[in-house]
Enzyme design. Structure first.
Site, PDB file in Angstrom:
ATOM      1  N   ARG A  74      66.436   0.430  52.351  1.00  0.00           N
ATOM      2  CA  ARG A  74      67.865   0.180  52.162  1.00  0.00           C
ATOM      3  C   ARG A  74      68.452   1.232  51.225  1.00  0.00           C
ATOM      4  NH1 ARG A  74      70.653  -4.012  53.676  1.00  0.00           N
ATOM      5  NH2 ARG A  74      68.750  -5.187  54.078  1.00  0.00           N
ATOM      6  N   THR A 117      74.866   2.706  49.867  1.00  0.00           N
ATOM      7  CA  THR A 117      75.586   2.075  50.979  1.00  0.00           C
ATOM      8  C   THR A 117      75.020   0.697  51.320  1.00  0.00           C
ATOM      9  OG1 THR A 117      74.145   3.014  52.685  1.00  0.00           O
ATOM     10  CG2 THR A 117      76.005   4.360  51.942  1.00  0.00           C
ATOM     11  N   ASP A 127      57.852 -12.644  47.982  1.00  0.00           N
ATOM     12  CA  ASP A 127      57.817 -11.358  48.678  1.00  0.00           C
ATOM     13  C   ASP A 127      56.584 -11.321  49.580  1.00  0.00           C
ATOM     14  OD1 ASP A 127      57.040  -8.501  49.152  1.00  0.00           O
ATOM     15  OD2 ASP A 127      58.882  -8.138  48.012  1.00  0.00           O
ATOM     16  N   ASP A 137      54.191  -8.219  49.112  1.00  0.00           N
ATOM     17  CA  ASP A 137      53.392  -8.288  47.889  1.00  0.00           C
ATOM     18  C   ASP A 137      52.264  -9.305  48.020  1.00  0.00           C
ATOM     19  OD1 ASP A 137      54.788  -6.332  46.576  1.00  0.00           O
ATOM     20  OD2 ASP A 137      56.060  -7.709  45.446  1.00  0.00           O
TER      21      ASP A 137
END
Length: 217
Positions: free
Chosen positions: A112, A116, A208, A211
């Site tokens: 990402r 933006t 996550d 992870d």
């Protein structure tokens, strides 16, 4: 308040099989270690692939049993590609290949953009005949839906047509985004959770997934 969220949309399939729900409960547990987490993700992916291939077409064939000749059915030339979204999607690939060993595997890597906030492709390697295959995009979590929608668009740009998305847990926000931007993509999920928190984590979720899969938390 229940963590479950109902979604009534023809392109969203929520798998409520007891085995799936049992394994998902263990997966969510904060005390589940990386080894067991990886095994559960693989097992859930196999169960999900079983459901996601339900509409595959069959063709008649003839086999000779030890007793007599009979008419049976085989897959009608169906070719499949499994496309994990890096990195967490890798944990689901082996479970699907156990069920569909002839499938080819491609990879899509996204990050990402910090300014933006748009997904940017950093890696994309796909089978050359991607346009002739049924696609199973896999990623354990569907949070905002941005990465999944971007992956669908990248695949379409490469010629992919029949695309399905397999995720273990989805947020309503992610489902809404994929349904809005990818009208003909079917979403398969084991659970639709309550919402996203301020950090775009699924609540209650499982943390996550990358992870926990790779022991990097």
């Amino acid at each position: 308040m229940s963590s479950a969220h109902r979604v009534d949309h023809p392109n969203v399939v929520v798998m409520d099989h007891p085995l799936i729900q049992h394994k998902l409960s263990i997966l969510r547990d904060v005390d589940t270690g990386a080894k067991e987490f990886r095994e559960l993700v693989k097992e859930l992916a196999t169960l999900m692939a079983y459901e996601a291939t339900r509409d595959f077409q069959l063709a008649e064939t003839t086999v000779t049993t030890p007793i007599t000749e009979t008419t049976t059915y085989v897959l009608a030339g169906k070719k499949v590609a499994v496309i994990p979204i890096l990195r967490a999607g890798l944990g689901m690939v082996e479970g699907i290949l156990q069920l569909i060993p002839a499938a080819k595997v491609g990879h899509v890597g996204l990050y990402r953009d910090p300014e933006t906030l748009e997904p940017v492709e950093y890696y994309c390697k796909l089978p050359e005949d991607i346009g002739e295959r049924d696609i199973l995009i896999v990623d354990p979590m569907l949070a905002t839906g941005g990465s999944a929608a971007a992956a669908v668009q990248f695949l379409r740009d490469k010629g992919a047509k029949a695309i399905n998305l397999l995720v273990l847990i989805a947020a309503p926000e992610g489902i809404e985004e994929v349904v809005r931007t990818c009208e003909d993509v079917r979403i398969y999920t084991c659970a639709v959770d309550s919402h996203l928190d301020d950090h775009a984590y699924i609540v209650p979720g499982l943390g996550d997934a990358g992870d926990r899969l790779f022991g990097t938390k």
